[in-house]
Design a protein around this motif. Structure first.
Motif, PDB file in Angstrom:
ATOM      1  N   GLY A 105      70.909 -13.465 -51.583  1.00 15.54           N
ATOM      2  CA  GLY A 105      70.992 -14.882 -51.263  1.00 15.54           C
ATOM      3  C   GLY A 105      71.995 -15.196 -50.172  1.00 15.54           C
ATOM      4  O   GLY A 105      72.295 -16.365 -49.913  1.00 15.54           O
ATOM      5  N   HIS A 107      71.942 -15.664 -47.014  1.00 19.56           N
ATOM      6  CA  HIS A 107      70.945 -15.828 -45.963  1.00 19.56           C
ATOM      7  C   HIS A 107      71.553 -15.944 -44.571  1.00 19.56           C
ATOM      8  O   HIS A 107      70.992 -15.428 -43.598  1.00 19.56           O
ATOM      9  CB  HIS A 107      70.085 -17.046 -46.274  1.00 19.56           C
ATOM     10  CG  HIS A 107      69.370 -16.919 -47.584  1.00 19.56           C
ATOM     11  ND1 HIS A 107      69.536 -17.815 -48.614  1.00 19.56           N
ATOM     12  CD2 HIS A 107      68.528 -15.981 -48.047  1.00 19.56           C
ATOM     13  CE1 HIS A 107      68.806 -17.439 -49.648  1.00 19.56           C
ATOM     14  NE2 HIS A 107      68.187 -16.335 -49.340  1.00 19.56           N
ATOM     15  N   GLU A 139      62.756 -15.347 -42.640  1.00 19.80           N
ATOM     16  CA  GLU A 139      62.948 -15.551 -44.071  1.00 19.80           C
ATOM     17  C   GLU A 139      64.290 -16.204 -44.363  1.00 19.80           C
ATOM     18  O   GLU A 139      64.381 -17.166 -45.124  1.00 19.80           O
ATOM     19  CB  GLU A 139      62.828 -14.227 -44.820  1.00 19.80           C
ATOM     20  CG  GLU A 139      62.936 -14.381 -46.316  1.00 19.80           C
ATOM     21  CD  GLU A 139      62.808 -13.059 -47.063  1.00 19.80           C
ATOM     22  OE1 GLU A 139      63.004 -13.068 -48.289  1.00 19.80           O
ATOM     23  OE2 GLU A 139      62.521 -12.030 -46.426  1.00 19.80           O
ATOM     24  N   ASN A 142      64.391 -19.866 -43.200  1.00 16.74           N
ATOM     25  CA  ASN A 142      63.636 -20.747 -44.082  1.00 16.74           C
ATOM     26  C   ASN A 142      64.473 -21.137 -45.299  1.00 16.74           C
ATOM     27  O   ASN A 142      64.516 -22.311 -45.682  1.00 16.74           O
ATOM     28  CB  ASN A 142      62.350 -20.064 -44.533  1.00 16.74           C
ATOM     29  CG  ASN A 142      61.527 -20.939 -45.451  1.00 16.74           C
ATOM     30  OD1 ASN A 142      61.043 -21.985 -45.055  1.00 16.74           O
ATOM     31  ND2 ASN A 142      61.376 -20.514 -46.699  1.00 16.74           N
ATOM     32  N   HIS A 143      65.163 -20.176 -45.892  1.00 19.98           N
ATOM     33  CA  HIS A 143      65.992 -20.482 -47.055  1.00 19.98           C
ATOM     34  C   HIS A 143      67.197 -21.350 -46.688  1.00 19.98           C
ATOM     35  O   HIS A 143      67.723 -22.065 -47.541  1.00 19.98           O
ATOM     36  CB  HIS A 143      66.474 -19.190 -47.704  1.00 19.98           C
ATOM     37  CG  HIS A 143      65.373 -18.428 -48.397  1.00 19.98           C
ATOM     38  ND1 HIS A 143      64.531 -19.007 -49.307  1.00 19.98           N
ATOM     39  CD2 HIS A 143      64.981 -17.127 -48.292  1.00 19.98           C
ATOM     40  CE1 HIS A 143      63.659 -18.117 -49.746  1.00 19.98           C
ATOM     41  NE2 HIS A 143      63.909 -16.969 -49.147  1.00 19.98           N
ATOM     42  N   SER A 150      62.674 -20.823 -38.337  1.00 21.51           N
ATOM     43  CA  SER A 150      61.877 -19.914 -39.155  1.00 21.51           C
ATOM     44  C   SER A 150      60.463 -19.789 -38.617  1.00 21.51           C
ATOM     45  O   SER A 150      59.932 -18.678 -38.457  1.00 21.51           O
ATOM     46  CB  SER A 150      61.848 -20.420 -40.605  1.00 21.51           C
ATOM     47  OG  SER A 150      61.015 -19.603 -41.402  1.00 21.51           O
ATOM     48  N   SER A 184      57.818 -16.698 -48.066  1.00 25.96           N
ATOM     49  CA  SER A 184      59.011 -17.498 -48.326  1.00 25.96           C
ATOM     50  C   SER A 184      58.815 -18.941 -47.877  1.00 25.96           C
ATOM     51  O   SER A 184      59.472 -19.850 -48.396  1.00 25.96           O
ATOM     52  CB  SER A 184      60.230 -16.892 -47.612  1.00 25.96           C
ATOM     53  OG  SER A 184      60.192 -17.148 -46.214  1.00 25.96           O
ATOM     54  N   THR A 332      67.502 -17.381 -59.627  1.00 27.65           N
ATOM     55  CA  THR A 332      66.642 -17.929 -58.581  1.00 27.65           C
ATOM     56  C   THR A 332      67.365 -18.952 -57.718  1.00 27.65           C
ATOM     57  O   THR A 332      67.073 -19.072 -56.520  1.00 27.65           O
ATOM     58  CB  THR A 332      65.387 -18.572 -59.190  1.00 27.65           C
ATOM     59  OG1 THR A 332      65.762 -19.500 -60.213  1.00 27.65           O
ATOM     60  CG2 THR A 332      64.480 -17.523 -59.789  1.00 27.65           C
ATOM     61  N   THR A 335      69.257 -17.218 -54.912  1.00 30.47           N
ATOM     62  CA  THR A 335      68.458 -16.557 -53.877  1.00 30.47           C
ATOM     63  C   THR A 335      67.385 -17.468 -53.293  1.00 30.47           C
ATOM     64  O   THR A 335      66.547 -17.029 -52.521  1.00 30.47           O
ATOM     65  CB  THR A 335      67.776 -15.303 -54.451  1.00 30.47           C
ATOM     66  OG1 THR A 335      67.053 -15.656 -55.635  1.00 30.47           O
ATOM     67  CG2 THR A 335      68.801 -14.235 -54.784  1.00 30.47           C
ATOM     68  N   SER A 336      67.383 -18.750 -53.653  1.00 30.60           N
ATOM     69  CA  SER A 336      66.454 -19.749 -53.112  1.00 30.60           C
ATOM     70  C   SER A 336      64.994 -19.396 -53.382  1.00 30.60           C
ATOM     71  O   SER A 336      64.148 -19.587 -52.526  1.00 30.60           O
ATOM     72  CB  SER A 336      66.685 -19.923 -51.597  1.00 30.60           C
ATOM     73  OG  SER A 336      68.004 -20.275 -51.325  1.00 30.60           O
ATOM     74  N   ARG A 337      64.714 -18.884 -54.572  1.00 23.82           N
ATOM     75  CA  ARG A 337      63.322 -18.587 -54.939  1.00 23.82           C
ATOM     76  C   ARG A 337      62.775 -19.778 -55.728  1.00 23.82           C
ATOM     77  O   ARG A 337      62.725 -19.790 -56.960  1.00 23.82           O
ATOM     78  CB  ARG A 337      63.262 -17.296 -55.756  1.00 23.82           C
ATOM     79  CG  ARG A 337      63.608 -16.076 -54.914  1.00 23.82           C
ATOM     80  CD  ARG A 337      63.706 -14.816 -55.735  1.00 23.82           C
ATOM     81  NE  ARG A 337      63.937 -13.648 -54.896  1.00 23.82           N
ATOM     82  CZ  ARG A 337      64.257 -12.442 -55.351  1.00 23.82           C
ATOM     83  NH1 ARG A 337      64.376 -12.242 -56.644  1.00 23.82           N
ATOM     84  NH2 ARG A 337      64.454 -11.442 -54.516  1.00 23.82           N
ATOM     85  N   GLU A 338      62.364 -20.803 -54.991  1.00 24.84           N
ATOM     86  CA  GLU A 338      62.065 -22.090 -55.602  1.00 24.84           C
ATOM     87  C   GLU A 338      60.841 -22.068 -56.498  1.00 24.84           C
ATOM     88  O   GLU A 338      60.764 -22.838 -57.464  1.00 24.84           O
ATOM     89  CB  GLU A 338      61.906 -23.152 -54.507  1.00 24.84           C
ATOM     90  CG  GLU A 338      60.875 -22.807 -53.458  1.00 24.84           C
ATOM     91  CD  GLU A 338      60.993 -23.677 -52.226  1.00 24.84           C
ATOM     92  OE1 GLU A 338      61.752 -24.647 -52.259  1.00 24.84           O
ATOM     93  OE2 GLU A 338      60.318 -23.376 -51.227  1.00 24.84           O
TER      94      GLU A 338
END
Length: 558
Positions: A105, A107, A139, A142-143, A150, A184, A332, A335-338
């Motif tokens: 995460g 980024h 990637e 984007n996060h 991005s 992503s 999550t 690590t910005s895993r929405e």
């Protein structure tokens, strides 16, 4: 491909089992350099440096789930490889470091590391390395919420894939980097296409990771639809998830990778759960949990927690279910895993509903999870349109380049000529800017040093403009000693191109072309405007640069 030493696949079994494209994948033969030996026969030179084993070791720690250790090793060892001039290994270490930072995460640090890799490539074409590094930039950006960056880097990386032979390791590695960047940004259709373009002419040890990423992509797609309350649309993707998990399991058995087989079981269990086979899903997930280390970096860990939380809820063990879901939310969010965060929130709302009964807050919680993901999902159309616009602009530049000496090319400088600009203006995305360049006192060069020297100056300026621009930019001779660059991005990119042009012209040893020759340029930078004169603002900025004494840049104040 001839290697100086054993290939990295021999040095470390399964060196590519990361959740993103392997940091130690070989470049394709097409990117290997060649040199004449004493006998004048061409021989291939290894793309691996003398310390390549360091990259293998660092990558192994990454695929084992130790991303912090990987970053530390890469940062330490790249100092060593830089010191001895082992550039090839430095590139592998930098890419591995960027991948590990994305998993953690971190980024911004990942983007900076990938940009360092790009800077080291200089003017080399190197489409494999560029595509992989640009994928990491896309990637990470984007996060970070930098969606224009991005999309621009993603489009450039995607465009580069066509320059890589499709049956090579490099194409596989670069395609995976691009596909994961697209995922992503929720560009799932485009990610699917990037994976589909990977040929099956590879060993099972490599194909297993393609299949695994495709299975995760299908699960991602299905989960996004489920969380938005669209189960009918999700069903087909869940079936595809289960099918792809079966392929991963078969390849894992073929290559003797029990951990990857367990991860395949988890992916399949997740699909089965949402296809109505909950008891089978619970059984399979529990068995798999004992056969692989459920590290927070792995997407399969998210799936496992979701399945096991549902199992605990069915057993009325709400505390255990809640604990798993809170752990998933923590992993999550960092690590910005929405998509997976939204799924965890929706599942948590169901657990709280089962434990405490109906409550308006539960519906609000579920609606919040759905709305957050729904907004991100709805932005896909805009992101896809932006990606398509950039591809159209690149296609125009590419078609102009292939036209040779046809009507669209200036015969002296080999740049596009003025006739291509109307189409370029029409294809330019909203917010496009232009860079307008004029050679200072060019008439005096022709009069005092001859028209032949003047032609050499224009040809050299054209070379400088190409070097200062990216492959996606449109570069044209406007007429006489005037040139135009249309960067594929907006104001920031245009100003950066202008600075590079001015700097490169100043640094050029013009006296090599003719004794006493000195050349400067005036540069105007401004947005394209609607109407019959798209370059009007940039032209005014160019005139201001000349009025201010030449050899400088003026950026329009808008």
């Amino acid at each position: 491909m001839l290697l100086a030493d054993a290939e990295p696949y021999q040095a470390s079994p399964n060196p590519n089992s990361s959740p993103r494209p392997p940091a130690v994948l070989a470049l394709p033969v097409a990117e290997a350099t060649s040199r004449p030996a004493v006998s004048r026969e061409l021989v291939l030179v290894s793309e691996f440096g003398p310390l390549h084993h360091l990259a293998v070791v660092a990558h192994q720690s990454y695929i084992d789930g130790f991303s912090i250790r990987t970053v530390a090793r890469c940062r330490q060892w790249v100092c060593v490889t830089d010191a001895i001039g082992d550039r090839a290994t430095s590139l592998y270490l930098l890419y591995g470091q960027a991948c590990a930072l994305l998993e953690l995460g971190e980024h911004r640090a990942a983007v900076e590391t990938a940009q360092d890799l790009l800077a080291r490539l200089g003017d080399e074409p190197a489409p494999v390395w560029r595509a992989k590094a640009l994928g990491a930039v896309a990637e990470g950006s984007n996060h970070l919420g930098e969606h224009s960056v991005s999309i621009a880097t993603m489009a450039e990386a995607d465009w580069l894939l066509q320059d890589i032979p499709t049956d090579t390791y490099g194409h596989l590695s670069a395609s995976m980097a691009v596909a994961i960047a697209m995922r992503s940004a929720h560009l799932v259709e485009q990610a699917e296409a990037a994976f589909a373009a990977i040929t099956q002419d590879h060993d099972a040890e490599l194909l297993i990771y393609v299949a695994q990423e495709q299975a995760v992509l299908s699960a991602h797609w299905a989960t996004a639809l489920l969380t938005q309350g669209r189960p009918d649309e999700a069903a087909a993707h869940l079936v595809r998830t289960a099918s792809r998990a079966t392929l991963v399991r078969r390849l894992a058995r073929q290559t003797a990778q029990p951990s990857m087989e367990a991860r395949a079981d988890v992916i399949e269990a997740y699909a089965l759960l949402h296809l109505g086979e909950s008891e089978l899903a619970f059984s399979r997930a529990r068995a798999a949990a004992e056969r692989f280390s459920a590290r927070p970096e792995l997407l399969e860990t998210h799936l496992l927690h979701l399945v096991l939380a549902r199992a605990h809820g069915a057993e009325k063990n709400y505390a255990a279910a809640t604990e798993l879901l809170h752990a998933l939310l923590e992993a999550t969010s960092s690590t910005s895993r929405e998509v997976w965060a939204a799924a965890a929130r929706a599942e948590l709302a169901d657990v709280m509903l089962a434990e405490h009964g109906p409550h308006p807050a539960m519906d609000l919680w579920r609606q919040t999870a759905r709305a957050a993901l729904g907004r991100a999902w709805a932005e896909r159309d805009a992101r896809y349109s932006a990606l398509r616009d950039r591809h159209d602009l690149r296609r125009l530049a590419s078609e102009t380049d292939r036209a040779g000496r046809a009507a669209g090319q200036d015969p002296l400088t080999q740049l596009a000529n003025r006739s291509v600009l109307p189409a370029a203006f029409a294809s330019a995305p909203d917010g496009a800017w232009a860079v307008f360049i004029d050679v200072d006192n060019f008439k005096a060069i022709n009069d005092n040093l001859s028209h032949s020297v003047g032609d050499l100056v224009l040809q050299t300026i054209a070379e400088i403009l190409r070097a200062a621009s990216r492959s996606s930019d449109v570069v044209a001779r406007y007429g006489g000693d005037e040139f135009v660059i249309l960067p594929s991005d907006g104001a920031v990119a245009a100003q950066a191109v202008a600075r590079r042009v001015n700097e490169f012209v100043r640094r050029r040893a013009w006296g090599e072309l003719a004794p006493g020759l000195a050349v400067t340029v005036s540069v105007g930078v401004g947005p394209l405007v609607a109407g019959d004169h798209p370059l009007h603002v940039a032209d005014l900025a160019l005139l201001a640069a000349k009025d201010a004494g030449r050899d400088q840049i003026v950026v329009a104040d808008v």
